[in-house]
Enzyme design. Structure first.
Site, short mmCIF file in Angstrom:
data_model
loop_
_atom_site.label_atom_id
_atom_site.label_comp_id
_atom_site.label_asym_id
_atom_site.label_seq_id
_atom_site.Cartn_x
_atom_site.Cartn_y
_atom_site.Cartn_z
N SER A 1 2.52 8.90 -4.32
CA SER A 1 2.65 8.13 -3.07
C SER A 1 3.91 8.48 -2.28
O SER A 1 4.02 8.09 -1.12
CB SER A 1 2.63 6.63 -3.35
OG SER A 1 3.83 6.22 -3.96
N LYS B 1 9.26 3.09 -3.06
CA LYS B 1 8.79 3.21 -1.68
C LYS B 1 9.98 3.21 -0.74
O LYS B 1 11.10 2.88 -1.11
CB LYS B 1 7.88 2.02 -1.30
CG LYS B 1 6.60 1.90 -2.11
CD LYS B 1 5.60 2.95 -1.73
CE LYS B 1 4.29 2.80 -2.48
NZ LYS B 1 4.31 3.35 -3.82
#
Length: 143
Positions: free
Chosen positions: A60, A97
């Site tokens: 990701s 993230k």
């Protein structure tokens, strides 16, 4: 829950650091000038007692240069701010993230268009474990 790796800060391993820079374009002869010695703990870690290592899992964060199984160096002493890459707990799950704050509201953004941003809704709990300061990865799959 990730497997945390604690660095051995009392161990010093100084290796040669050559003064020559290696061109990434057309090769040139390297000189044998030794600039100094380099201890990676000193080079990569500013706050040893507040730093931990963790391995990334998944894809990701590819566009941020973080790949599956990369070793992430995370500094807990840094205050996370807009656009930092962080290790965060959301709903009991850890993730890596990019922290984005829009109109005073936090989001966790992936760096891969195949994944959706994580909106931190009012009443949800977001706990930032630390700011990722380095990602270390191997250059080949055989290592």
């Amino acid at each position: 829950m990730p497997h945390f790796i604690t660095p051995l800060f009392n161990t010093h391993l100084k290796l040669p650091l050559f003064g020559s820079q290696v061109p990434a374009g057309f090769p040139s002869p390297a000189d044998d000038h030794l600039e100094s010695e380099l201890d990676l703990n000193e080079y990569l870690i500013d706050h040893p007692s507040e730093t931990f290592f963790v391995r990334a899992k998944g894809d990701s964060m590819l566009e941020a240069g973080i790949f599956d199984k990369d070793l992430l160096i995370v500094d807990r002493s840094l205050t996370a701010k807009h656009n930092d890459i962080v290790i965060a707990a959301v709903g009991g799950e850890l993730t890596v993230k990019r922290l984005c704050v829009q109109h005073g509201k936090p989001w966790l953004l992936p760096a891969n268009p195949d994944y959706r941003p994580i909106q931190i809704k009012e009443g949800s709990e977001l706990y930032v474990w630390g700011v990722v300061i380095h990602a270390i990865h191997r250059m080949n799959a055989n290592g």
